[in-house]
Motif scaffolding. Structure first.
Motif, PDB file in Angstrom:
ATOM      1  N   ALA A  12       0.842  -1.203   0.000  1.00  0.00           N
ATOM      2  CA  ALA A  12       0.000   0.000   0.000  1.00  0.00           C
ATOM      3  C   ALA A  12       0.877   1.252   0.000  1.00  0.00           C
ATOM      4  O   ALA A  12       0.615   2.202  -0.738  1.00  0.00           O
ATOM      5  CB  ALA A  12      -0.922  -0.009   1.216  1.00  0.00           C
ATOM      6  N   HIS A  13       1.928   1.245   0.830  1.00  0.00           N
ATOM      7  CA  HIS A  13       2.828   2.403   0.844  1.00  0.00           C
ATOM      8  C   HIS A  13       3.481   2.606  -0.514  1.00  0.00           C
ATOM      9  O   HIS A  13       3.599   3.725  -1.000  1.00  0.00           O
ATOM     10  CB  HIS A  13       3.912   2.215   1.912  1.00  0.00           C
ATOM     11  N   VAL A  15       2.307   1.753  -3.448  1.00  0.00           N
ATOM     12  CA  VAL A  15       1.312   2.290  -4.375  1.00  0.00           C
ATOM     13  C   VAL A  15       1.171   3.795  -4.157  1.00  0.00           C
ATOM     14  O   VAL A  15       1.183   4.580  -5.109  1.00  0.00           O
ATOM     15  CB  VAL A  15      -0.052   1.588  -4.169  1.00  0.00           C
ATOM     16  N   LEU A  16       1.095   4.195  -2.896  1.00  0.00           N
ATOM     17  CA  LEU A  16       0.908   5.622  -2.598  1.00  0.00           C
ATOM     18  C   LEU A  16       2.123   6.441  -3.003  1.00  0.00           C
ATOM     19  O   LEU A  16       1.984   7.537  -3.553  1.00  0.00           O
ATOM     20  CB  LEU A  16       0.620   5.811  -1.113  1.00  0.00           C
ATOM     21  N   VAL A  17       3.312   5.892  -2.758  1.00  0.00           N
ATOM     22  CA  VAL A  17       4.514   6.638  -3.136  1.00  0.00           C
ATOM     23  C   VAL A  17       4.553   6.795  -4.650  1.00  0.00           C
ATOM     24  O   VAL A  17       4.837   7.881  -5.177  1.00  0.00           O
ATOM     25  CB  VAL A  17       5.777   5.923  -2.615  1.00  0.00           C
ATOM     26  N   LEU A  18       4.213   5.720  -5.357  1.00  0.00           N
ATOM     27  CA  LEU A  18       4.163   5.788  -6.813  1.00  0.00           C
ATOM     28  C   LEU A  18       3.154   6.848  -7.264  1.00  0.00           C
ATOM     29  O   LEU A  18       3.421   7.660  -8.151  1.00  0.00           O
ATOM     30  CB  LEU A  18       3.769   4.416  -7.373  1.00  0.00           C
ATOM     31  N   GLY A  19       1.982   6.830  -6.614  1.00  0.00           N
ATOM     32  CA  GLY A  19       0.952   7.818  -6.942  1.00  0.00           C
ATOM     33  C   GLY A  19       1.442   9.234  -6.713  1.00  0.00           C
ATOM     34  O   GLY A  19       1.273  10.107  -7.561  1.00  0.00           O
ATOM     35  N   VAL A  20       2.087   9.450  -5.572  1.00  0.00           N
ATOM     36  CA  VAL A  20       2.599  10.792  -5.268  1.00  0.00           C
ATOM     37  C   VAL A  20       3.627  11.203  -6.310  1.00  0.00           C
ATOM     38  O   VAL A  20       3.637  12.344  -6.786  1.00  0.00           O
ATOM     39  CB  VAL A  20       3.202  10.827  -3.848  1.00  0.00           C
ATOM     40  N   VAL A  23       1.820  12.142  -9.487  1.00  0.00           N
ATOM     41  CA  VAL A  23       1.078  13.387  -9.311  1.00  0.00           C
ATOM     42  C   VAL A  23       2.037  14.579  -9.233  1.00  0.00           C
ATOM     43  O   VAL A  23       1.791  15.639  -9.780  1.00  0.00           O
ATOM     44  CB  VAL A  23       0.196  13.283  -8.039  1.00  0.00           C
ATOM     45  N   ALA A  24       3.168  14.380  -8.569  1.00  0.00           N
ATOM     46  CA  ALA A  24       4.052  15.516  -8.340  1.00  0.00           C
ATOM     47  C   ALA A  24       5.066  15.717  -9.451  1.00  0.00           C
ATOM     48  O   ALA A  24       5.590  16.808  -9.618  1.00  0.00           O
ATOM     49  CB  ALA A  24       4.788  15.325  -7.005  1.00  0.00           C
TER      50      ALA A  24
ATOM     51  N   LEU B  91      -5.521   4.487  -5.504  1.00  0.00           N
ATOM     52  CA  LEU B  91      -4.797   5.214  -4.458  1.00  0.00           C
ATOM     53  C   LEU B  91      -5.608   5.278  -3.168  1.00  0.00           C
ATOM     54  O   LEU B  91      -5.069   5.141  -2.078  1.00  0.00           O
ATOM     55  CB  LEU B  91      -4.455   6.629  -4.934  1.00  0.00           C
ATOM     56  N   ALA B  94      -5.439   2.051  -1.328  1.00  0.00           N
ATOM     57  CA  ALA B  94      -4.131   1.912  -0.678  1.00  0.00           C
ATOM     58  C   ALA B  94      -4.072   2.790   0.567  1.00  0.00           C
ATOM     59  O   ALA B  94      -3.567   2.380   1.605  1.00  0.00           O
ATOM     60  CB  ALA B  94      -3.014   2.287  -1.646  1.00  0.00           C
ATOM     61  N   TYR B 105       0.245  11.697   2.851  1.00  0.00           N
ATOM     62  CA  TYR B 105      -0.095  11.266   1.493  1.00  0.00           C
ATOM     63  C   TYR B 105      -1.228  12.111   0.933  1.00  0.00           C
ATOM     64  O   TYR B 105      -1.221  12.502  -0.217  1.00  0.00           O
ATOM     65  CB  TYR B 105      -0.500   9.786   1.475  1.00  0.00           C
ATOM     66  N   LEU B 109      -1.207  14.392  -2.408  1.00  0.00           N
ATOM     67  CA  LEU B 109      -2.017  13.961  -3.557  1.00  0.00           C
ATOM     68  C   LEU B 109      -3.053  14.993  -3.988  1.00  0.00           C
ATOM     69  O   LEU B 109      -3.570  14.917  -5.096  1.00  0.00           O
ATOM     70  CB  LEU B 109      -2.724  12.635  -3.244  1.00  0.00           C
ATOM     71  N   TRP B 111      -2.880  18.443  -4.237  1.00  0.00           N
ATOM     72  CA  TRP B 111      -2.652  19.774  -4.779  1.00  0.00           C
ATOM     73  C   TRP B 111      -2.793  19.969  -6.273  1.00  0.00           C
ATOM     74  O   TRP B 111      -3.003  21.096  -6.710  1.00  0.00           O
ATOM     75  CB  TRP B 111      -1.394  20.424  -4.222  1.00  0.00           C
ATOM     76  N   TRP B 165      -4.984  13.583 -14.959  1.00  0.00           N
ATOM     77  CA  TRP B 165      -4.018  13.887 -13.905  1.00  0.00           C
ATOM     78  C   TRP B 165      -4.564  14.941 -12.959  1.00  0.00           C
ATOM     79  O   TRP B 165      -4.475  14.835 -11.746  1.00  0.00           O
ATOM     80  CB  TRP B 165      -2.718  14.382 -14.558  1.00  0.00           C
TER      81      TRP B 165
END
Lengths: 282, 293
Positions: A12-13, A15-20, A23-24, B91, B94, B105, B109, B111, B165
Motif C-alpha cells: 500500500a505504501h 502504491v501511494l509513493v508511486l501515486g505521489v 502526481v508531483a 490510491l 491503498a 499522502y 495527492l 494539490w 491527472w
C-alpha cells in the motif's frame, strides 16, 4: 482490526509513493527546468535535480527586462489574476449569502420563482453561451475591465445552495429569540448568522479562489489588451513550439508562478479546502 | 414546514437583487440570444437576418465535422473519467490500508486540484513535446515514433492524461470519504469469514461505494465536457486534423474564429440540452443518496 500483514501494508505504501511521484512529477519537472539555462532545457534529457540558475531565471522573469510577455511584466499579471480570484470569491460569497438569507428567512410573493431562477443557472455555464455572452460584454463596454473579468462570474447557484442548506439547519428558536429581543433582520444576519457561518465561508473561499485563479475561457474572451490578461493566458501566449525564440527557461518560471499561489492556498488551508470541496458538491 | 420568519415587504427583494440582476444580464439574456440566433440565418455582411426554423440544427447535425467532434468528445470524456477514477480508486484503497502517514499522502495527492487545466496541459506538453521534452526524447531513443503534435492518437492520449491527472485529487478525496463511511464491522465480519483483501474489495467495498462512484462518473463527465477547454486550447488547439476538437472547443472555434453565428448558436443550444440532461441525472442521484446513503 483485520489480519495484520506487514507485506500488504508495504505494498500500500509503495502504491501511494508511486501515486505521489506521478502526481508531483510534472510540477517537479517544471521547477527543475525553471532553474536551468535555455541551452540545458533545449538538449534533453533534462537533469533530475535543480540547476544553478534559480536566481538568474527568476530574477530575469520578475524584474529583469520589462515586458517579458507582450509588453507586460509578470507582477502585473499576477496582480490581475489575484484581483480576479479574490473578487470572484468575495463577490460570490456576499451575493450568495444575501440571496440565501432572503430565501430561507423571509416569506414573500415570488419566493419560489426566484429560487428556480437561481437554480436553473446551474445549467448555463459560460461554455454553452460563449458568443452571445461576449456580445453582451461588448455592448456593455466591459471588455478589458476588472468588472468584466469578475462580475459575470459572481452569480452562482452552487454557493447559494450551500448557504441555503446551512441556513436551514439553524434552529428556529434562535430566530425567535432574536426577534423577541428586538433584533431586526439585518442585525440578526450580522450578529448571529454570519458568525455561525464562519467555517462555511472559509471553506467556500478556498474553493472559489481556486476557481477564479484557474479560469481560462472567460479571461480569454474578455481580455484583448495583454495588460489585463491573467497569468494563465499569458503563459499560453508565451508558449510556441514552432517559434525557435521561445524563452523556455522563463516560460518554466512563469508556469511555476502560475501554479504556486493556488497550491499554497490548498495546502495551507487544507482543512477548509476538503470541507468546501465535499460540501459544495452535495 | 413552518419556519420562523421575519416580516418584511421590500427587504427580501433587495437582498435578492444583486444575484438576480447578474443572473438576468449575464445568464438569461445571452442564453435567450443563443436560442433566438439558433433559428436565424445572418448574411455574411450582417445586413439581413432571416428566420430559418430548424435549418441550423439540421445543417449542424448533418455536418461530418460536428459528428466527428461529438465522437472525439465521447472518447475523450470516457477515457478521462475512467483513467482519473481508476487511478484515484486505486490510491484511495491503498490509503485505507496504511496506518501511518495517511495525512501526509493526502496533502501530497490533493494539490494538482489547484493547477489550472490549461497549465496542467502545458506541464505535460513540456515533458512530452518532441522538441525538448525528456520523455519524448526517451520514447524516441527507445525506437518509438512519438510526436503528439502530428499524430492524432498520441495527441488524444496526451490531453486525456493531462485532464485525468488534474482530476485525480478530486476523485481521491471523495473515494477516501466514501470508504471511511463503510462500517468497519462489515469488513471485519468478512475478514473473519476468510475473505482476503482483494475479495473484500470487490464484494464489499466496491458495491458500498457505488453511489459515490456514480456521482463521480457524472462529475467527471461534466468536467471532461466543459472544464477541459483550457487543456485542448493550450495543448493541441483541436488538432492535429481535428483529432482533439471537442464540442465546446468547436463552439468557440466556429463562433470566434470562423464567425458563423447561426451554427455556433445551434451548437450552444445542443450543449445546453446536454448540460440539462447531465444535471438532471446528477440531481436524481442526489435525491437517492439522501434517502439511502
Amino acid at each position: 482490526m483485520q489480519e495484520n500483514r506487514p507485506l500488504a501494508g508495504l505494498v500500500a505504501h509503495l502504491v501511494l509513493v508511486l501515486g505521489v511521484l506521478i502526481v508531483a512529477f510534472p510540477i517537479w519537472y517544471t521547477f527543475v527546468a525553471s532553474t536551468h539555462s535555455l541551452q540545458t532545457i533545449l538538449s534533453p534529457p533534462l537533469p533530475l535535480v535543480p540547476g544553478d540558475r534559480f536566481l538568474d531565471n527568476y530574477g530575469e522573469a520578475l524584474v529583469g527586462g520589462i515586458g517579458q510577455i507582450g509588453g507586460v511584466g509578470i507582477g502585473r499579471l499576477l496582480f490581475n489574476t489575484a484581483v480576479m480570484a479574490t473578487a470572484i470569491a468575495v463577490g460570490k460569497i456576499v451575493i450568495s449569502i444575501l440571496s440565501a438569507y432572503a430565501i430561507v428567512f423571509f416569506r414573500f410573493p415570488g419566493r419560489m420563482v426566484f429560487f428556480w431562477l437561481i437554480f436553473i443557472t446551474l445549467m448555463l455555464p459560460v461554455e454553452v453561451r460563449i458568443l452571445p455572452t461576449y456580445k453582451v460584454m461588448v455592448d456593455l463596454g466591459l471588455i478589458d475591465t476588472y468588472t468584466g473579468l469578475t462580475l459575470p462570474l459572481m452569480a452562482s447557484a452552487t454557493a447559494t445552495f450551500l448557504f441555503r442548506q446551512f441556513f436551514l439547519t439553524i434552529p428556529p428558536e434562535l430566530v425567535e429569540a432574536a426577534r423577541i429581543d428586538g433584533a431586526g433582520p439585518m442585525k440578526f444576519l450580522r450578529d448571529i448568522l454570519l458568525p455561525l457561518s464562519k467555517t462555511n465561508i472559509a471553506a467556500l473561499f478556498v474553493i472559489l479562489f481556486i476557481y477564479g485563479w484557474t479560469q481560462y475561457l472567460w479571461p480569454l474572451l474578455i481580455t484583448s489588451d495583454s495588460r489585463m490578461s491573467t497569468i494563465v493566458i499569458a503563459l499560453r501566449k508565451m508558449v510556441s513550439f514552432t517559434d525557435a525564440d521561445t524563452p523556455w527557461h522563463l516560460v518554466m518560471v512563469v508556469a511555476i508562478l502560475a501554479i504556486l499561489p493556488p497550491v499554497m492556498v490548498v495546502v495551507l488551508m487544507q482543512r477548509w479546502f476538503v470541507k468546501g470541496l465535499v460540501e459544495t458538491e452535495k | 414546514m413552518s419556519r420562523v420568519v421575519f416580516p418584511a415587504r421590500v427587504l427580501p427583494y433587495l437582498l435578492l437583487s444583486p444575484q438576480i440582476a447578474i443572473t438576468a444580464v449575464f445568464f438569461y439574456w445571452p442564453a435567450s440570444q443563443a436560442l433566438w440566433q439558433s433559428v436565424l440565418r445572418e448574411d455574411p455582411f450582417g445586413l439581413k437576418t432571416t428566420f430559418v426554423g430548424l435549418a441550423n440544427f439540421r445543417s449542424v447535425l448533418a455536418d461530418p465535422n460536428y459528428l466527428q467532434s461529438a465522437r472525439v468528445t465521447v472518447v475523450f470524456s470516457v477515457a478521462t473519467a475512467l483513467l482519473a477514477m481508476a487511478a484515484a480508486l486505486w490510491l484511495a484503497s491503498a490509503a485505507e490500508r496504511v496506518v501511518r502517514g495517511r495525512g501526509l499522502y493526502r496533502t501530497l495527492l490533493i494539490w494538482p486540484y489547484a493547477v489550472a487545466p490549461a497549465v496542467a496541459g502545458m506541464l505535460w506538453l513540456f515533458m512530452f513535446n518532441p522538441a525538448m521534452g525528456t520523455f519524448a526524447y526517451m520514447l524516441r531513443r527507445a525506437g518509438y515514433n512519438w510526436d503528439p503534435l502530428l499524430d492524432p492518437g498520441q495527441a488524444m492520449t496526451m490531453v486525456v492524461v493531462a485532464a485525468a491527472w488534474k482530476q485525480i485529487s478530486y476523485n481521491f478525496l471523495f473515494f477516501v470519504a466514501a470508504m471511511q463511511s463503510i462500517p468497519r464491522s462489515l469488513i471485519e465480519a468478512a475478514a473473519i469469514d476468510g475473505a482476503g483483501s482483494t475479495k473484500r474489495f470487490w464484494t464489499i467495498v466496491l458495491p458500498l461505494i457505488a453511489p459515490t462512484t456514480f456521482f463521480l462518473l457524472v462529475v467527471n463527465t461534466v468536467y471532461a465536457f466543459f472544464d477541459t477547454f483550457g487543456i485542448i486550447h493550450a495543448v493541441t488547439g483541436g488538432g492535429p486534423a481535428r483529432a482533439t476538437e471537442t464540442l465546446v472547443y468547436k463552439v468557440y472555434n466556429d463562433g470566434f474564429v470562423h464567425l458563423s453565428l447561426g451554427s455556433s448558436a445551434a451548437q450552444s443550444v445542443i450543449l445546453m440540452a446536454i448540460v440539462i440532461l447531465l444535471t438532471a441525472i446528477q440531481f436524481r442521484f442526489v435525491e437517492r443518496r439522501v434517502h439511502y446513503g
